[in-house]
Scaffold this motif. Structure first.
Motif, PDB file in Angstrom:
ATOM      1  N   UNK A 167       0.879  -1.175   0.000  1.00 39.89           N
ATOM      2  CA  UNK A 167       0.000   0.000   0.000  1.00 39.89           C
ATOM      3  C   UNK A 167       0.912   1.220   0.000  1.00 39.89           C
ATOM      4  N   UNK A 168       0.919   1.962  -1.097  1.00 38.05           N
ATOM      5  CA  UNK A 168       1.867   3.061  -1.273  1.00 38.05           C
ATOM      6  C   UNK A 168       1.166   4.394  -1.016  1.00 38.05           C
ATOM      7  N   UNK A 197       2.677   8.419   9.040  1.00 40.40           N
ATOM      8  CA  UNK A 197       2.988   8.599  10.462  1.00 40.40           C
ATOM      9  C   UNK A 197       2.504   7.392  11.262  1.00 40.40           C
ATOM     10  N   UNK A 198       1.243   7.022  11.080  1.00 39.47           N
ATOM     11  CA  UNK A 198       0.702   5.870  11.796  1.00 39.47           C
ATOM     12  C   UNK A 198      -0.541   5.367  11.082  1.00 39.47           C
ATOM     13  N   UNK A 254      -0.285  -6.447   8.836  1.00 42.84           N
ATOM     14  CA  UNK A 254       0.032  -5.219   8.116  1.00 42.84           C
ATOM     15  C   UNK A 254       0.989  -4.394   8.973  1.00 42.84           C
ATOM     16  N   UNK A 255       2.036  -3.893   8.352  1.00 42.70           N
ATOM     17  CA  UNK A 255       3.026  -3.117   9.092  1.00 42.70           C
ATOM     18  C   UNK A 255       3.699  -2.111   8.164  1.00 42.70           C
ATOM     19  N   UNK A 256       4.351  -1.127   8.771  1.00 43.09           N
ATOM     20  CA  UNK A 256       5.082  -0.129   7.990  1.00 43.09           C
ATOM     21  C   UNK A 256       6.343  -0.768   7.414  1.00 43.09           C
ATOM     22  N   UNK A 300       3.028   0.645   3.348  1.00 44.96           N
ATOM     23  CA  UNK A 300       2.532  -0.365   4.283  1.00 44.96           C
ATOM     24  C   UNK A 300       2.578  -1.703   3.573  1.00 44.96           C
ATOM     25  N   UNK A 301       2.973  -2.760   4.305  1.00 47.29           N
ATOM     26  CA  UNK A 301       3.094  -4.092   3.710  1.00 47.29           C
ATOM     27  C   UNK A 301       2.039  -5.001   4.338  1.00 47.29           C
TER      28      UNK A 301
END
Length: 546
Positions: free
Chosen positions: A359-360, A366-367, A387-389, A397-398
């Protein structure tokens, strides 16, 4: 006895029928415009005649077979040797009248080169490399040089490149400062010929311009040269010139505040390991997020705290300072931002099998709130995804999940699910996608053989558009595997890595350094669906550029 009334009406019917027939024929044969004219103007007569000896005229008249125009007179037309006072060129009807303003040298051959100045009026067909030659003495110089121009990166012949010749005396005085008096334009096969040359010592160059002034004065222009001095005493052919884009010796950066508040830095050359640091205002460096392009020639700077009216940014390469940029803005200057997303799926919504969903964000994130992010597998909502940064890119986000082929997925980011560094929150965004079929991808193996295993090389894989997909430094015969590549056509390009640094190095005209040589295999590699393919690549011996 004839019926006169019947005869009258019969005649009238015939006349009316003829009129209708003619009108019908006319309606079927409306003018269609004819074929397009592809021929440039043709010289019908020259006064005095071309190749005149003992020339003593003050004016020259050139008659052509159609109306034409003269483009870029001062950059395209040249006379060699160049008189102190340049001739005057006027178009009258289908003729050019040339008025000589200066006294000509005795026993000298003059060449007026029109370059690409002459073009017809309607279709702009150009009469390339047209020359008018005359001599003030008995002899007309008749030596010639010919050859071809190749683009180093593509290894294709380059059309419409300007080949320039300078005498050795002129070289340091004119090259890169003034246009040459002896030049020609390459044809569609990259060939050139320079005629009516005087015996002398010359240097030869080729130039692919961004602006038509025949002067190498722009970092984006392609240049070629021969290191050898040409001692011209007889006709010479097969001169090979290889165009390349020279890496600028002096680093330069263009920067600006964009309408959304970020700063964009465009470098005039690729850096090895670029980095940015905010040195003013003090203590503002902690607010920055930097996005470096894959080509390492562009940097985007996002600043979380925009409460400043001036800023200084230092640019480094391998921790070595390159430049410092200062800019001003209004402290309360407004910026317009829309926080949206893109995804690593194809235009028709297919995710490559075996990959995570990326997810670009439009801006650094930020969060995010995991509870406001939902994933549906077909119609059922699932929870066993993560899902994480992305630690490598602050805008990503991946999302990880065990994808299944044939299933339809819907990812929904509810209002405010993601917040960027400026405090902007997203609007509700549903994204539908499927998993691409594994059989659409293939395994390609290149069995590479080099002519000299004591040297270094870089093997590059290109797609059908000749975009770089993969680059690998190699020092020995080996097999290179490329997994999960879509069906299609691919090409191999090899760099002869002379200095063993794992990349292509440009040349330098001033220092007379040629660029590293490149070989491109012009035979496409066609990958079929769900296929494991081994393709031999036999790299030829390096052809040294003179």
């Amino acid at each position: 006895m004839l019926n006169k009334k019947a005869t009258f009406f019969g005649s009238l019917s015939i006349i009316f029928g003829v009129i209708l027939l003619n009108l019908g024929c006319a309606s079927r044969q409306l003018p269609q415009g004819g074929p397009r004219d592809h021929d440039p103007p043709k010289l019908l007569k020259a006064t005095p005649a071309n190749m005149t000896r003992h020339f003593n005229a003050k004016t020259i008249k050139l008659d052509f077979d159609e109306y034409f125009k003269l483009n870029n007179i001062y950059s395209e037309i040249s006379i060699s040797p160049t008189p102190t006072k340049l001739p005057e060129y006027k178009v009258k009807q289908k003729s050019i009248e040339i008025t000589l303003k200066d006294t000509l040298e005795k026993n000298t051959t003059y060449v007026i080169n029109f370059g690409k100045a002459i073009a017809d009026v309607n279709e702009s067909n150009i009469l390339k490399n047209f020359t008018y030659v005359f001599s003030t003495g008995e002899h007309i110089d008749s030596l010639s040089l010919s050859g071809s121009v190749t683009n180093t990166q593509t290894q294709l012949k380059e059309k419409d490149a300007t080949v320039m010749l300078f005498t050795l005396k002129q070289d340091s005085l004119l090259f890169g400062k003034k246009k040459p008096t002896i030049y020609a334009t390459t044809d569609s096969a990259g060939r050139f010929t320079l005629n009516n040359l005087h015996p002398d010592d010359y240097r030869i160059y080729a130039l692919k311009e961004t602006s038509p002034n025949k002067i190498y004065d722009n970092d984006n222009e392609l240049i070629a040269f021969s290191k050898k001095v040409i001692h011209l005493t007889k006709d010479s052919s097969d001169i090979q010139l290889n165009l390349f884009k020279q890496t600028p010796t002096k680093f330069r950066v263009i920067n600006s505040f964009d309408g959304d508040g970020k700063m964009t830095f465009l470098f005039n050359k690729k850096l090895d390991n670029p980095s940015l640091k905010i040195i003013y205002p003090p203590d503002f460096d902690k607010y920055k997020t930097v996005d470096i392009s894959k080509t390492r020639d562009t940097a985007l700077l996002y600043i979380k705290n925009m409460d400043f009216d001036s800023i200084r940014v230092a640019i480094f390469d391998n921790n070595k300072p390159m430049d410092t940029i200062a800019r001003h803005k209004g402290r309360k200057e407004p910026f317009t931002r829309f926080f949206g997303f893109t995804y690593n799926v194809t235009g028709d919504g297919r995710l490559k099998p075996g990959t995570d969903l990326i997810i670009k964000g439009q801006y650094p994130i930020e969060n995010f709130e995991p509870s406001s992010i939902t994933l549906k597998d077909d119609s059922a909502e699932v929870s066993n995804f993560t899902i994480q940064k992305d630690s490598a890119n602050a805008k990503y986000l991946v999302l990880k999940y065990r994808w299944k082929q044939g299933h339809n997925y819907t990812l929904t980011l509810e209002n405010g699910a993601v917040t960027d560094i400026y405090g902007d929150k997203n609007k509700k965004v549903p994204k539908k996608f499927t998993i691409d079929k594994a059989e659409n991808y293939s395994l390609l193996t290149l069995a590479v053989t080099f002519p000299d295993t004591g040297k270094s090389y870089v093997v590059e894989l290109l797609n059908e558009q000749k975009d770089l997909l993969d680059s690998r430094p190699i020092r020995k015969n080996t097999s290179l595997a490329y997994k999960n590549y879509l069906t299609g056509k691919y090409y191999v390009r090899v760099i002869y890595d002379t200095n063993n640094n794992g990349k292509w190095d440009s040349g330098n005209v001033k220092k007379k350094i040629q660029p590293e040589n490149i070989w491109v295999d012009d035979t496409p590699i066609t990958l079929r669906a769900n296929w494991e393919q081994v393709t031999p690549v036999n790299v030829p011996k390096e052809q040294i550029t003179p």
